[in-house]
Design a protein around this motif. Structure first.
Motif, PDB file in Angstrom:
ATOM      1  N   ARG A   1       0.811  -1.217   0.000  1.00 54.06           N
ATOM      2  CA  ARG A   1       0.000   0.000   0.000  1.00 54.06           C
ATOM      3  C   ARG A   1       0.847   1.271   0.000  1.00 54.06           C
ATOM      4  O   ARG A   1       0.431   2.282  -0.521  1.00 54.06           O
ATOM      5  CB  ARG A   1      -0.914   0.036   1.236  1.00 54.06           C
ATOM      6  CG  ARG A   1      -1.885  -1.103   1.292  1.00 54.06           C
ATOM      7  CD  ARG A   1      -3.008  -0.854   0.317  1.00 54.06           C
ATOM      8  NE  ARG A   1      -3.937  -1.966   0.346  1.00 54.06           N
ATOM      9  CZ  ARG A   1      -4.342  -2.604  -0.738  1.00 54.06           C
ATOM     10  NH1 ARG A   1      -3.900  -2.252  -1.908  1.00 54.06           N
ATOM     11  NH2 ARG A   1      -5.183  -3.597  -0.645  1.00 54.06           N
ATOM     12  N   LYS A   2       2.029   1.204   0.630  1.00 55.29           N
ATOM     13  CA  LYS A   2       2.866   2.402   0.785  1.00 55.29           C
ATOM     14  C   LYS A   2       4.266   2.125   0.278  1.00 55.29           C
ATOM     15  O   LYS A   2       4.832   1.059   0.520  1.00 55.29           O
ATOM     16  CB  LYS A   2       2.939   2.805   2.256  1.00 55.29           C
ATOM     17  CG  LYS A   2       1.611   3.181   2.850  1.00 55.29           C
ATOM     18  CD  LYS A   2       1.748   3.556   4.310  1.00 55.29           C
ATOM     19  CE  LYS A   2       0.379   3.905   4.871  1.00 55.29           C
ATOM     20  NZ  LYS A   2       0.463   4.348   6.258  1.00 55.29           N
TER      21      LYS A   2
ATOM     22  N   GLU B   1      -1.558   3.443  -2.319  1.00 57.34           N
ATOM     23  CA  GLU B   1      -2.273   4.437  -1.526  1.00 57.34           C
ATOM     24  C   GLU B   1      -1.370   5.595  -1.121  1.00 57.34           C
ATOM     25  O   GLU B   1      -1.841   6.718  -0.949  1.00 57.34           O
ATOM     26  CB  GLU B   1      -2.848   3.803  -0.261  1.00 57.34           C
ATOM     27  CG  GLU B   1      -3.971   2.843  -0.521  1.00 57.34           C
ATOM     28  CD  GLU B   1      -4.475   2.183   0.747  1.00 57.34           C
ATOM     29  OE1 GLU B   1      -4.001   2.522   1.859  1.00 57.34           O
ATOM     30  OE2 GLU B   1      -5.345   1.308   0.632  1.00 57.34           O
ATOM     31  N   SER B   2      -0.083   5.325  -0.952  1.00 58.38           N
ATOM     32  CA  SER B   2       0.835   6.351  -0.485  1.00 58.38           C
ATOM     33  C   SER B   2       2.205   6.164  -1.130  1.00 58.38           C
ATOM     34  O   SER B   2       2.749   5.061  -1.135  1.00 58.38           O
ATOM     35  CB  SER B   2       0.974   6.268   1.040  1.00 58.38           C
ATOM     36  OG  SER B   2       1.939   7.172   1.511  1.00 58.38           O
TER      37      SER B   2
ATOM     38  N   SER C   1      -5.524   8.329 -10.480  1.00 63.97           N
ATOM     39  CA  SER C   1      -5.432   7.254  -9.499  1.00 63.97           C
ATOM     40  C   SER C   1      -6.678   7.191  -8.630  1.00 63.97           C
ATOM     41  O   SER C   1      -7.102   8.194  -8.064  1.00 63.97           O
ATOM     42  CB  SER C   1      -4.199   7.445  -8.614  1.00 63.97           C
ATOM     43  OG  SER C   1      -4.182   6.444  -7.616  1.00 63.97           O
ATOM     44  N   GLN C   2      -7.228   6.010  -8.511  1.00 64.52           N
ATOM     45  CA  GLN C   2      -8.383   5.799  -7.642  1.00 64.52           C
ATOM     46  C   GLN C   2      -7.949   5.384  -6.239  1.00 64.52           C
ATOM     47  O   GLN C   2      -8.749   5.400  -5.314  1.00 64.52           O
ATOM     48  CB  GLN C   2      -9.304   4.740  -8.246  1.00 64.52           C
ATOM     49  CG  GLN C   2      -9.897   5.157  -9.565  1.00 64.52           C
ATOM     50  CD  GLN C   2     -10.772   4.075 -10.166  1.00 64.52           C
ATOM     51  OE1 GLN C   2     -10.900   2.991  -9.629  1.00 64.52           O
ATOM     52  NE2 GLN C   2     -11.374   4.382 -11.299  1.00 64.52           N
ATOM     53  N   HIS C   3      -6.683   5.003  -6.089  1.00 66.10           N
ATOM     54  CA  HIS C   3      -6.203   4.486  -4.807  1.00 66.10           C
ATOM     55  C   HIS C   3      -5.369   5.492  -4.025  1.00 66.10           C
ATOM     56  O   HIS C   3      -5.325   5.434  -2.798  1.00 66.10           O
ATOM     57  CB  HIS C   3      -5.358   3.231  -5.027  1.00 66.10           C
ATOM     58  CG  HIS C   3      -6.079   2.153  -5.762  1.00 66.10           C
ATOM     59  ND1 HIS C   3      -7.048   1.374  -5.192  1.00 66.10           N
ATOM     60  CD2 HIS C   3      -5.983   1.733  -7.050  1.00 66.10           C
ATOM     61  CE1 HIS C   3      -7.519   0.520  -6.075  1.00 66.10           C
ATOM     62  NE2 HIS C   3      -6.896   0.716  -7.222  1.00 66.10           N
ATOM     63  N   LEU C   4      -4.697   6.386  -4.701  1.00 62.56           N
ATOM     64  CA  LEU C   4      -3.733   7.281  -4.064  1.00 62.56           C
ATOM     65  C   LEU C   4      -4.409   8.217  -3.069  1.00 62.56           C
ATOM     66  O   LEU C   4      -5.313   8.958  -3.410  1.00 62.56           O
ATOM     67  CB  LEU C   4      -2.994   8.101  -5.130  1.00 62.56           C
ATOM     68  CG  LEU C   4      -1.780   8.885  -4.654  1.00 62.56           C
ATOM     69  CD1 LEU C   4      -0.670   7.941  -4.188  1.00 62.56           C
ATOM     70  CD2 LEU C   4      -1.264   9.778  -5.772  1.00 62.56           C
ATOM     71  N   LYS C   5      -3.955   8.133  -1.815  1.00 62.68           N
ATOM     72  CA  LYS C   5      -4.478   8.988  -0.752  1.00 62.68           C
ATOM     73  C   LYS C   5      -3.448  10.013  -0.312  1.00 62.68           C
ATOM     74  O   LYS C   5      -3.802  11.078   0.179  1.00 62.68           O
ATOM     75  CB  LYS C   5      -4.885   8.141   0.450  1.00 62.68           C
ATOM     76  CG  LYS C   5      -6.025   7.197   0.177  1.00 62.68           C
ATOM     77  CD  LYS C   5      -6.334   6.348   1.383  1.00 62.68           C
ATOM     78  CE  LYS C   5      -7.444   5.364   1.069  1.00 62.68           C
ATOM     79  NZ  LYS C   5      -7.678   4.437   2.178  1.00 62.68           N
ATOM     80  N   SER C   6      -2.158   9.667  -0.471  1.00 62.05           N
ATOM     81  CA  SER C   6      -1.094  10.550   0.003  1.00 62.05           C
ATOM     82  C   SER C   6       0.113  10.448  -0.920  1.00 62.05           C
ATOM     83  O   SER C   6       0.522   9.344  -1.287  1.00 62.05           O
ATOM     84  CB  SER C   6      -0.691  10.129   1.426  1.00 62.05           C
ATOM     85  OG  SER C   6       0.471  10.796   1.837  1.00 62.05           O
TER      86      SER C   6
END
Length: 140
Positions: free
Chosen positions: A67-68, A92-93, A116-121
Motif C-alpha cells: 500500500r505504501k 495508496e501512499s 489514481s483511484q487508490h492514491l491517498k497521500s
C-alpha cells in the motif's frame, strides 16, 4: 529462513529469484522503503542500485498487499516512467521527498495523480516543479 538481500534484488531477473526463494514475509508487507535495500554507506555501483530501484518499484506496483512506498532521497533518473506511473496508479501512499527525478518522469507523475483511484497521500517535497505548468499542478 529465507534472506533477500541487495545482491539478489540487483539481479536483472528478479522474477526468477522471487520464484526460487519463497518470500512469505513480503506477502504481508504493506509498506516498503527503498532505504531497507539501498544505503548510501554501501558500496554499490550505479547499475546495481538502479536495478534494485526498478525491482522494488516493479514489485510494489504489481502486488495487491503493498500500500505504501517510501522512495525518499532516491535517484530515480533513468528508472522508467512506466514503473513510476504504475506505482502512482496502484498504491495508496508514495513518498518522493528529495528524490532525483527526470523532468519527463515528474510530468508523468503529476499527470497520473488525478487518474489514481487508490492514491491517498503523495509526498513531492523538495522536487523541482519549474518545468511543470501551473494548471497541471492545480489538477493534481
Amino acid at each position: 529462513n529465507v534472506i533477500i538481500n541487495r545482491q539478489k534484488l540487483s539481479r536483472f531477473d528478479v522474477d526468477s529469484e522471487i520464484k526460487v526463494i519463497k518470500m512469505e514475509r513480503f506477502n504481508y508487507k504493506k509498506k516498503i522503503s527503498i532505504r531497507d535495500y539501498v544505503s548510501d554507506s554501501l558500496e554499490m555501483d550505479e547499475a546495481q542500485t538502479r536495478n534494485i530501484f526498478r525491482n522494488v518499484l516493479k514489485y510494489s506496483g504489481s502486488k495487491d498487499h503493498v500500500r505504501k512506498l517510501v522512495l525518499e532521497e532516491a535517484n530515480l533518473v533513468n528508472i522508467g516512467t512506466s514503473l513510476l506511473s504504475e506505482c502512482i496508479l496502484k498504491l495508496e501512499s508514495v513518498n518522493f521527498r528529495h528524490c532525483k527525478i527526470a523532468k519527463k518522469d515528474l510530468l508523468t507523475i503529476v499527470s497520473k495523480i488525478p487518474c489514481s483511484q487508490h492514491l491517498k497521500s503523495i509526498n513531492l517535497s523538495f522536487l523541482n516543479f519549474s518545468s511543470i505548468a501551473p494548471h497541471m499542478l492545480q489538477e493534481a
